[in-house]
Scaffold this active site. Sequence first.
Site, PDB file in Angstrom:
ATOM      1  CB  CYS A 255      -0.894  -0.049   1.094  1.00 50.47           C
ATOM      2  SG  CYS A 255      -2.152   1.465   1.330  1.00 50.47           S
ATOM      3  N   GLY A 256       0.873   1.975  -0.995  1.00 50.41           N
ATOM      4  CA  GLY A 256       1.780   3.008  -1.307  1.00 50.41           C
ATOM      5  C   GLY A 256       1.418   4.329  -0.210  1.00 50.41           C
ATOM      6  CG  HIS A 257      -2.652   5.280   1.528  1.00 52.75           C
ATOM      7  ND1 HIS A 257      -3.354   4.197   1.041  1.00 52.75           N
ATOM      8  CD2 HIS A 257      -3.048   5.643   2.701  1.00 52.75           C
ATOM      9  CE1 HIS A 257      -4.034   3.903   2.116  1.00 52.75           C
ATOM     10  NE2 HIS A 257      -3.910   4.683   3.206  1.00 52.75           N
TER      11      HIS A 257
ATOM     12  CG  HIS B  24      -6.680  -1.520  -6.459  1.00 51.99           C
ATOM     13  ND1 HIS B  24      -6.344  -3.025  -5.981  1.00 51.99           N
ATOM     14  CD2 HIS B  24      -6.382  -0.880  -5.339  1.00 51.99           C
ATOM     15  CE1 HIS B  24      -5.959  -2.939  -4.843  1.00 51.99           C
ATOM     16  NE2 HIS B  24      -5.974  -1.314  -4.472  1.00 51.99           N
TER      17      HIS B  24
ATOM     18  CG  ASP C 281      -6.459   5.725  -2.656  1.00 51.43           C
ATOM     19  OD1 ASP C 281      -6.330   6.517  -1.653  1.00 51.43           O
ATOM     20  OD2 ASP C 281      -5.710   4.996  -2.836  1.00 51.43           O
TER      21      ASP C 281
ATOM     22  CB  CYS D 259      -4.019   5.048  -5.544  1.00 53.83           C
ATOM     23  SG  CYS D 259      -3.854   3.286  -5.504  1.00 53.83           S
ATOM     24  N   GLY D 260      -0.635   5.099  -4.240  1.00 58.51           N
ATOM     25  CA  GLY D 260       0.561   4.919  -4.271  1.00 58.51           C
ATOM     26  C   GLY D 260       0.910   3.724  -5.579  1.00 58.51           C
ATOM     27  CB  THR D 261      -0.160   0.373  -5.438  1.00 55.87           C
ATOM     28  OG1 THR D 261      -1.633   0.212  -5.289  1.00 55.87           O
ATOM     29  CG2 THR D 261       0.781  -0.069  -4.279  1.00 55.87           C
TER      30      THR D 261
END
Length: 323
Positions: A95-97, A219, A245, A249-251
């Site tokens: 999870c990027g964030h 996603h 999100d 969204c980081g990813t």
Amino acid sequence: MAGSVLVNAPLRVVDSHTAGEPTRVIVDGGPDLGDGPMAARLRRFAEHHDDLRRTAILEPRGSDALVGALLSPPAEPDCATGVLFFNNVGYLGMCGHGAIGLAVTLAYLDRVGLGPMRFDTPVGVVDVDLATANRVTIENVPSYRHRHDVAVDVPGIGSVRGDVAWGGNWFYLVDQESIGERVPIALPYEAELTDIAKRIKSALTVQGITGADGAEIDHIELMGPPRAADAHGRNFVLCPGGAYDRSPCGTGTSAKLACLAAEGALKPGEAWIQESMIGSRFVGRYRKGTDGAVIPSITGEAFVCAETTLIHQPGDPFADGIA
């Protein structure tokens, strides 16, 4: 499934938001998941302690938008921590964030200082640079475009075309013109965008369109033009649990960078400023990886907003959350 870990061991959590998207880090009171790779620990978490996930994330203590992060001793010795991410319906490889929020949370707790560090995740080691108490750059796992210009027939919408890409999670990325520009990517249209994204996700499943090795595409990322003059794009990302999100969204930004790189539309090191549905932003860049993959870096800001203890009281009918 094991009994609740919370009956005799309340959970201490720290909440943050990254560009508007919340992260809840469990800092004390979690289960012992044993040794071995983080992917194996994630399986043990899911098989034996799913009540913890539900308790931490679901109402009445949480919400559909909330992402949880459970700290675990890293399997890789050069990492600051191991981390397992989860949401309202299950578990996330990365999870990027959440990684950005985790770095800010660890600094708030004085467990790390400014500068570089590494997190051990189920999908690989993530490099992190804490530039200030709130500004973080993560270097994500290798990301790539798996399939280009994939058509899916979506009931009520028609034929939609998009790319399938990996950015730590599987994404189907759709340009706004493919769904009709009648629905802008803006907060007042959240219900309409959610409906469109859910329809696309369902159609992908029905028509057997997957990521590599049959992996579920969980996603959906709708891409449109930015609002700010210095930005490059704006997205709406539907997460697996049905919530959108709040961050870019980081990813999802990583997956977008992989697609741009595959098209030759973005050079290594060149900045891509990605706006979210609510107007918050990430700055993305990439360097070349191997076998056609890219190594994305995502820069964003997170802020701690709560520190609390989650408690199980005897007799609470919703102690494990409202499922």
